[in-house]
Design a protein around this motif. Structure first.
Motif, PDB file in Angstrom:
ATOM      1  N   ALA A 232       5.534  16.315  10.530  1.00  0.00           N
ATOM      2  CA  ALA A 232       4.907  14.781  10.811  1.00  0.00           C
ATOM      3  C   ALA A 232       6.000  13.937  11.139  1.00  0.00           C
ATOM      4  N   THR A 233       7.071  13.902  10.252  1.00  0.00           N
ATOM      5  CA  THR A 233       7.929  12.947  10.179  1.00  0.00           C
ATOM      6  C   THR A 233       9.182  13.272  11.386  1.00  0.00           C
TER       7      THR A 233
ATOM      8  N   ARG B 137       0.908  -1.248   0.049  1.00  0.00           N
ATOM      9  CA  ARG B 137      -0.044  -0.087   0.033  1.00  0.00           C
ATOM     10  C   ARG B 137       0.776   1.329  -0.042  1.00  0.00           C
ATOM     11  N   ALA B 138       0.235   2.286  -0.405  1.00  0.00           N
ATOM     12  CA  ALA B 138       0.870   3.656  -0.452  1.00  0.00           C
ATOM     13  C   ALA B 138       1.185   3.922   1.224  1.00  0.00           C
ATOM     14  N   GLY B 139       2.573   4.669   1.530  1.00  0.00           N
ATOM     15  CA  GLY B 139       2.686   4.798   2.607  1.00  0.00           C
ATOM     16  C   GLY B 139       1.945   5.654   3.546  1.00  0.00           C
ATOM     17  N   THR B 140       1.728   5.975   4.547  1.00  0.00           N
ATOM     18  CA  THR B 140       1.095   6.824   5.517  1.00  0.00           C
ATOM     19  C   THR B 140       1.851   7.230   6.735  1.00  0.00           C
ATOM     20  N   LEU B 141       1.375   8.274   7.379  1.00  0.00           N
ATOM     21  CA  LEU B 141       2.017   8.807   8.652  1.00  0.00           C
ATOM     22  C   LEU B 141       1.826   7.556   9.540  1.00  0.00           C
ATOM     23  N   ALA B 142       0.591   6.869   9.725  1.00  0.00           N
ATOM     24  CA  ALA B 142       0.804   5.676  10.685  1.00  0.00           C
ATOM     25  C   ALA B 142       1.787   4.681  10.279  1.00  0.00           C
ATOM     26  N   ASP B 143       2.002   4.412   9.176  1.00  0.00           N
ATOM     27  CA  ASP B 143       3.075   3.362   8.651  1.00  0.00           C
ATOM     28  C   ASP B 143       4.410   3.929   9.283  1.00  0.00           C
ATOM     29  N   PHE B 144       4.669   5.398   8.849  1.00  0.00           N
ATOM     30  CA  PHE B 144       6.003   5.904   9.258  1.00  0.00           C
ATOM     31  C   PHE B 144       6.174   5.856  10.721  1.00  0.00           C
ATOM     32  N   GLU B 145       5.143   6.133  11.548  1.00  0.00           N
ATOM     33  CA  GLU B 145       5.326   6.008  13.046  1.00  0.00           C
ATOM     34  C   GLU B 145       5.641   4.518  13.425  1.00  0.00           C
ATOM     35  N   GLU B 146       4.994   3.613  12.734  1.00  0.00           N
ATOM     36  CA  GLU B 146       5.271   2.136  13.224  1.00  0.00           C
ATOM     37  C   GLU B 146       6.645   1.716  12.768  1.00  0.00           C
ATOM     38  N   ILE B 147       7.226   2.378  11.799  1.00  0.00           N
ATOM     39  CA  ILE B 147       8.573   2.126  11.429  1.00  0.00           C
ATOM     40  C   ILE B 147       9.523   2.466  12.258  1.00  0.00           C
TER      41      ILE B 147
ATOM     42  N   PRO C 247      14.892   8.511   6.085  1.00  0.00           N
ATOM     43  CA  PRO C 247      13.546   8.741   5.277  1.00  0.00           C
ATOM     44  C   PRO C 247      12.829   7.609   5.049  1.00  0.00           C
ATOM     45  N   HIS C 248      12.431   6.912   6.190  1.00  0.00           N
ATOM     46  CA  HIS C 248      11.971   5.396   5.789  1.00  0.00           C
ATOM     47  C   HIS C 248      11.001   5.216   4.559  1.00  0.00           C
ATOM     48  N   LEU C 249      10.061   6.266   4.567  1.00  0.00           N
ATOM     49  CA  LEU C 249       8.827   6.131   3.710  1.00  0.00           C
ATOM     50  C   LEU C 249       8.606   7.496   3.629  1.00  0.00           C
ATOM     51  N   GLU C 250       7.531   7.865   2.361  1.00  0.00           N
ATOM     52  CA  GLU C 250       6.744   8.929   2.241  1.00  0.00           C
ATOM     53  C   GLU C 250       5.212   8.943   2.951  1.00  0.00           C
ATOM     54  N   PRO C 251       4.955   9.438   3.879  1.00  0.00           N
ATOM     55  CA  PRO C 251       3.552   9.583   4.739  1.00  0.00           C
ATOM     56  C   PRO C 251       2.734  10.415   3.509  1.00  0.00           C
ATOM     57  N   GLN C 252       2.124   9.757   2.454  1.00  0.00           N
ATOM     58  CA  GLN C 252       1.536  10.424   1.344  1.00  0.00           C
ATOM     59  C   GLN C 252       0.143  10.966   1.883  1.00  0.00           C
ATOM     60  N   ASP C 253      -0.183  10.592   3.038  1.00  0.00           N
ATOM     61  CA  ASP C 253      -1.547  11.012   3.415  1.00  0.00           C
ATOM     62  C   ASP C 253      -1.446  12.474   4.084  1.00  0.00           C
ATOM     63  N   VAL C 254      -0.282  12.945   4.159  1.00  0.00           N
ATOM     64  CA  VAL C 254       0.258  14.203   4.805  1.00  0.00           C
ATOM     65  C   VAL C 254       0.507  15.103   3.800  1.00  0.00           C
ATOM     66  N   ASP C 255      -0.204  16.410   3.640  1.00  0.00           N
ATOM     67  CA  ASP C 255       0.120  17.532   2.764  1.00  0.00           C
ATOM     68  C   ASP C 255       1.809  17.916   2.683  1.00  0.00           C
TER      69      ASP C 255
END
Length: 517
Positions: A185-186, A145-155, A170-178
C-alpha cells in the motif's frame, strides 16, 4: 514554487493556493536541486574530531557491536572481523573500517520517476524530507488519530505538491492495513501519486524484494538496470547502544546487494541511549554508523551509503526525548565535522518535541533546521510536520514548515550583483525625498523581485482582522485542504496503477510478506 499560481500550476509545480484577484507572478525559483552555499560551522576543533573518530574505532575494535543476524555476523567474519556467535558480538578492526570507507561512494546519483526529480547525494547538496515514522497524524479538522492508508496517501499528495520536499519517507504507519500487506500500500501510494524518489521499508527480505519489484515495474527497469542505479532508499537505525537488530542488518545487506541507498542512522539520545555529553554521544553514534557502513561495503563493494546522524538529548526530569535543543544543534554540527572527516554524504534529523503546532514547535524545528544547514547536511529528515518527537505528523505544521524550508532555499538561490542590480540609474532617477515604487527599475522587476510566502500574512492589523483574524495554523489548514482538493498526480505515475495492482493482487493471494523481527 510560484507565489501566485493558478490551480493547475499548483498541481503541476508544487506551490501555494491562488489568491483569486491578485496578479499572477512569473517568478520561477528552482527548489528541486539545492546546493548549500553556507560555510560549514564547527563545534569541535580538528584535534577533537580526530580523537572522536579514533575513539569510535577503538569502540569497534575493543568493545564491538552486538549483531543479531547470523548472516551479517558471517559477512563480518569473512572480512576479517572477530566474531563470537554465543554473545553475538562483532569486533571490527581499523583496517576493515578503512577499507569500507575507501570503497563507499562520495557522490550517489538517485533517479526519480521523472528526470527533473533526480537527486545527487553528495557533500554540498541539500534535500529535505517531511516527517517520518509517525504512528499518528493530526489536523485541526479531524484531530489526533492513528494513521491510516488514507492519511498516508494525503501526505504523499502534499509532499508531491511542494518542490522543496525532495523525496518521500516512511511518513506514517497506515495502521488499518495488515502488516503483511502494508508495504504494498505504501509503495503503491508513492509510485502512483508522485514522481519523487520513494522510500522502502527494511522489514525483512520478502518485503524488500516485493518493494523492489514494484519500483522496477513502475520505472520500467530490468533487474540489471535496477541494480546498477539508485532508484529508492531506506533508513537503517541501530539499537543504541551498540546493537544492530535482525531487520536492520538484513536491510543493509539487501539494499547494498541491490545497489539501493541505505541511510545508516544511529538514534542516540544523550543521557539515555548514549553518554550524556555531546562528544560522548557522537562517539557512540560514529562507531555505530561506521559498523553499518562496513556491513554495506562488505556486502557489495561500492554500495551507496549515506552516513547518518540523529543525536539529541532527553529531558532529564522526565526521560522524554527533546529535539531542536542547543545540544541537538551541537550534535548536528559535530556530525557534520565527522562526515566531512570521512568525505561522505550525510543525513541529519530535524523535528520538534512539542505536542501541537505552536511557537515551541516552530522554534525547535527552525533551530534544528539551522543546525543542519550550518553543518552542511546532505539530507534533512523530519524537516516538515514532525511533532511529539515523532509520535504524530501535523498537516498544518507541514505547511508552516514548508514556508521555512522555502525561505532557507531562497538563501541558496543566486542574488544578482551585476550593474543592473546595483541600480545606479534607479538611484539617479529618484530624487531626494522621493520613492522607488514607480521607478522603471522597480516596474521591470516587481513581479519577481521578492519571495512571497505560502502561509505568512503581511497585511496590516485592520485588513487581517477583517479577513477573520486567522493565525498561521488556521491559514495552513486552508492551504492543505485546498492542495488536496485540487491535487492531480503526474500522469505517467497515475498510469502505473494497473500493473502495480496486478502484482499486488497476486502477492496478496500468495499470502503477502510478513515483516521480519
Amino acid at each position: 514554487m510560484l507565489v501566485e499560481a493558478t490551480g493547475s500550476e499548483v498541481r503541476q509545480r508544487g506551490g501555494r493556493r491562488p489568491r483569486g484577484d491578485r496578479v499572477q507572478a512569473s517568478r520561477r525559483p528552482n527548489y528541486r536541486n539545492l546546493r548549500n552555499s553556507l560555510t560549514p560551522q564547527q563545534v569541535f576543533s580538528a584535534d577533537q574530531i580526530e580523537n572522536i573518530h579514533d575513539t569510535s574505532l577503538r569502540v569497534l575494535e575493543e568493545l564491538g557491536i552486538k549483531v543479531l543476524l547470523p548472516e551479517a555476523r558471517q559477512i563480518f567474519r569473512s572480512n576479517g572481523c572477530l566474531v563470537d556467535d554465543d554473545s553475538m558480538m562483532v569486533r571490527i578492526g581499523r583496517e576493515v573500517v578503512a577499507g569500507a570507507l575507501a570503497s563507499a561512494p562520495r557522490s550517489i546519483p538517485a533517479r526519480g520517476g521523472a528526470r527533473e526529480r533526480d537527486l545527487v547525494f553528495e557533500p554540498g547538496a541539500l534535500a529535505f524530507v517531511a516527517g517520518c515514522g509517525c504512528p499518528n497524524v493530526t489536523d485541526l479538522d479531524r484531530g489526533r488519530r492513528a494513521g491510516t492508508l488514507a492519511d498516508f496517501e494525503e501526505i504523499v499528495r502534499l509532499v508531491q505538491t511542494f518542490d522543496v520536499l525532495h523525496m518521500h519517507g516512511p511518513h506514517l504507519e497506515p495502521q488499518d492495513v495488515d502488516l503483511r500487506f502494508r508495504h504494498y500500500a505504501t509503495a503503491r501510494a508513492q509510485l502512483t501519486l508522485s514522481d519523487k524518489i520513494p522510500f522502502v521499508f527494511a522489514r525483512g527480505t520478502p518485503q524488500v524484494d516485493d518493494s523492489f519489484e514494484m519500483v522496477r515495474l513502475a520505472r520500467g527497469l530490468s533487474e540489471d538496470e535496477f541494480r546498477n542505479g539508485a532508484h529508492c532508499y531506506t533508513i537503517i537505525n541501530t539499537n543504541s547502544p551498540r546493537q544492530l537488530d535482525i531487520p536492520m542488518a538484513q536491510g543493509i545487506i539487501d539494499f547494498a546487494r541491490a545497489g539501493q541507498v541505505t541511510v545508516i542512522t544511529p538514534f542516540c539520545l544523550a543521557g539515555a541511549m548514549a553518554p550524556i555529553t555531546v562528544a560522548g554521544a557522537l562517539t557512540l553514534q560514529h562507531a555505530e554508523a561506521l559498523a553499518g557502513i562496513v556491513l554495506a561495503q562488505t556486502s557489495r563493494t561500492g554500495a551507496p551509503v549515506v552516513y547518518g546522524s540523529f543525536s539529541s538529548n532527553v529531558d532529564m526530569k522526565s526521560g522524554a526525548p527533546a529535539f531542536g535543543t542547543p545540544e541537538h544543534a551541537k550534535a548536528t554540527l559535530g556530525a557534520g565535522q565527522l562526515a566531512r572527516h570521512l568525505g561522505l554524504p550525510w543525513r541529519a534529523g530535524g523535528g520538534s518535541a512539542a505536542n501541537i503546532s505552536d511557537v515551541q514547535a516552530a522554534n525547535e524545528s527552525q533551530f534544528a533546521l539551522w543546525g543542519a544547514a550550518l553543518a552542511g547536511a546532505t539530507v534533512l529528515v523530519h524537516a516538515a510536520g514532525w511533532l511529539e518527537g515523532g509520535l504524530s505528523l501535523s498537516y498544518e505544521k507541514l505547511i508552516t514548515d514548508v514556508e521555512v524550508l522555502q525561505m532557507m532555499a531562497e538563501l541558496f538561490t543566486e542574488t544578482p550583483g551585476d550593474a543592473a542590480a546595483i541600480a545606479f540609474e534607479a538611484i539617479e532617477e529618484v530624487q531626494p525625498g522621493g520613492h522607488f515604487f514607480a521607478a522603471q527599475h522597480t516596474m521591470d522587476r516587481y513581479r519577481t523581485a521578492f519571495y512571497e510566502p505560502v502561509v505568512a500574512d503581511w497585511s496590516n492589523f485592520g485588513n487581517w482582522t477583517e479577513a477573520g483574524s486567522k493565525d498561521a495554523t488556521r491559514r495552513a489548514n486552508g492551504i492543505w485542504r485546498n492542495v488536496l482538493d485540487e491535487f492531480q498526480p503526474p500522469v505517467h505515475a497515475a498510469e502505473l496503477a494497473p500493473a502495480l495492482d496486478e502484482f499486488i493482487e497476486r502477492r496478496k493471494a500468495e499470502g503477502g510478506a510478513a515483516p521480519v523481527s
